[in-house]
Scaffold this active site. Structure first.
Site, PDB file in Angstrom:
ATOM      1  N   SER A  61       0.845  -1.191   0.000  1.00 20.81           N
ATOM      2  CA  SER A  61       0.000   0.000   0.000  1.00 20.81           C
ATOM      3  C   SER A  61       0.879   1.238   0.000  1.00 20.81           C
ATOM      4  O   SER A  61       1.956   1.238   0.615  1.00 20.81           O
ATOM      5  CB  SER A  61      -0.907   0.026   1.233  1.00 20.81           C
ATOM      6  OG  SER A  61      -1.625   1.252   1.312  1.00 20.81           O
ATOM      7  N   TYR A 119      -1.953  -0.099  10.202  1.00 20.77           N
ATOM      8  CA  TYR A 119      -2.046  -0.534   8.800  1.00 20.77           C
ATOM      9  C   TYR A 119      -0.779  -0.138   8.046  1.00 20.77           C
ATOM     10  O   TYR A 119      -0.180  -0.952   7.333  1.00 20.77           O
ATOM     11  CB  TYR A 119      -3.273   0.091   8.138  1.00 20.77           C
ATOM     12  CG  TYR A 119      -3.469  -0.330   6.702  1.00 20.77           C
ATOM     13  CD1 TYR A 119      -3.968  -1.598   6.389  1.00 20.77           C
ATOM     14  CD2 TYR A 119      -3.162   0.530   5.649  1.00 20.77           C
ATOM     15  CE1 TYR A 119      -4.154  -1.990   5.079  1.00 20.77           C
ATOM     16  CE2 TYR A 119      -3.342   0.139   4.333  1.00 20.77           C
ATOM     17  CZ  TYR A 119      -3.836  -1.117   4.053  1.00 20.77           C
ATOM     18  OH  TYR A 119      -4.012  -1.509   2.750  1.00 20.77           O
TER      19      TYR A 119
END
Length: 269
Positions: free
Chosen positions: A131, A144
């Site tokens: 990501s 995250y």
């Protein structure tokens, strides 16, 4: 020319499903994974194997089954992941461990499981879906970011360790895409009694809006297909809106406090 056999973790929905549909349209032999086949009785787009990236026994069984069916694994796409948002102070640690189990340990388990077969057949490709958030510590998305950033770094190492086997390992970091990730995301319920209630609430709205307004995940699928056709893939790739990809460059070149100020302004903190 022999069709490549592709295994996509988390292939029943979201980006994984988009990748599978696109690669199948290009005549590749696509298999996806899901934690529960029972939840997808009508899924007929491509075969699904039951696998939970947190459980090594299910991984071993699925890899064994795939080799029985196809005799090889040419491409592993580590796509399965989970979102998690909230103030780190208020995030239950079991939820933090679960996020790392899925986003970091899971891909490591998968790589360990397929490398013997790839080594035996003389090569293969592993694409770790990370990501753009993994390049920076984002407010209320720190866990995250950390789990995806850890995968980026570990992939850099294992890529060098396996180069003599003909195995190529690369990272593909998407930005915000319109998927159902918010539905499965763990998020802290910071109510009015939390000192973070106002700032977290505002940030969560911005995060959800970025997903709702995100790009079509077909862009990720198209990028994956190009990587499959790349003879010597690079270490890192990014796909997403220009501003999201630009943020990675700015993080690298700007003074740290200036970049931090830009993030604070972006999230209105």
């Amino acid at each position: 020319m022999q069709q490549k056999v592709v295994l996509i973790t988390g292939g029943s929905s979201g980006i994984g499903k988009a990748i599978g549909v696109y690669l199948k349209s290009k005549q590749l032999r696509v298999y996806g994974t899901t934690r529960s086949l029972a939840q997808h009785p009508d899924f007929e787009i491509f075969p699904l194997l039951e696998l939970d990236v947190r459980k090594t026994d299910t991984i071993s069984e699925a890899i064994k089954r795939l080799i029985e069916l196809e005799g090889r694994i040419d491409v592993l796409i580590n796509n399965a992941g989970v979102g998690i948002t909230g103030p780190i102070e208020e995030t239950p640690h079991e939820s933090i461990l679960n996020a790392f189990d899925i986003n970091f340990h899971g891909p490591l388990h998968m790589m360990k499981a397929v490398l013997p077969q790839m080594r035996k057949q003389g090569g293969g490709l592993i694409i770790n879906i990370t990501s753009i958030a993994g390049y920076m510590g984002l407010p209320f998305r720190g866990i995250y970011s950390a789990s995806k950033g850890a995968l980026e770094i570990a992939s850099e190492a294992i890529r060098m360790e396996t180069k003599d086997f003909g195995v190529h390992i690369t990272n593909l970091a998407p930005g915000a895409y319109a998927t159902n990730i918010a539905a499965g995301r763990f998020h802290v319920d910071a109510n009015g009694g939390s000192p973070y209630a106002r700032t977290y609430g505002r940030t969560l709205e911005a995060i959800n809006e970025s997903v709702d307004d995100g790009e079509d995940p077909i862009q990720v699928a198209q990028k994956v297909y190009r990587l499959l056709r790349t003879k010597e893939p690079k270490v890192h790739y990014r796909v997403g809106a220009f501003t999201q990809k630009l943020s990675v460059f700015l993080k690298r070149v700007l003074p740290e406090k200036l970049f931090e100020k830009m993030l604070l302004n972006h999230y209105k903190l």
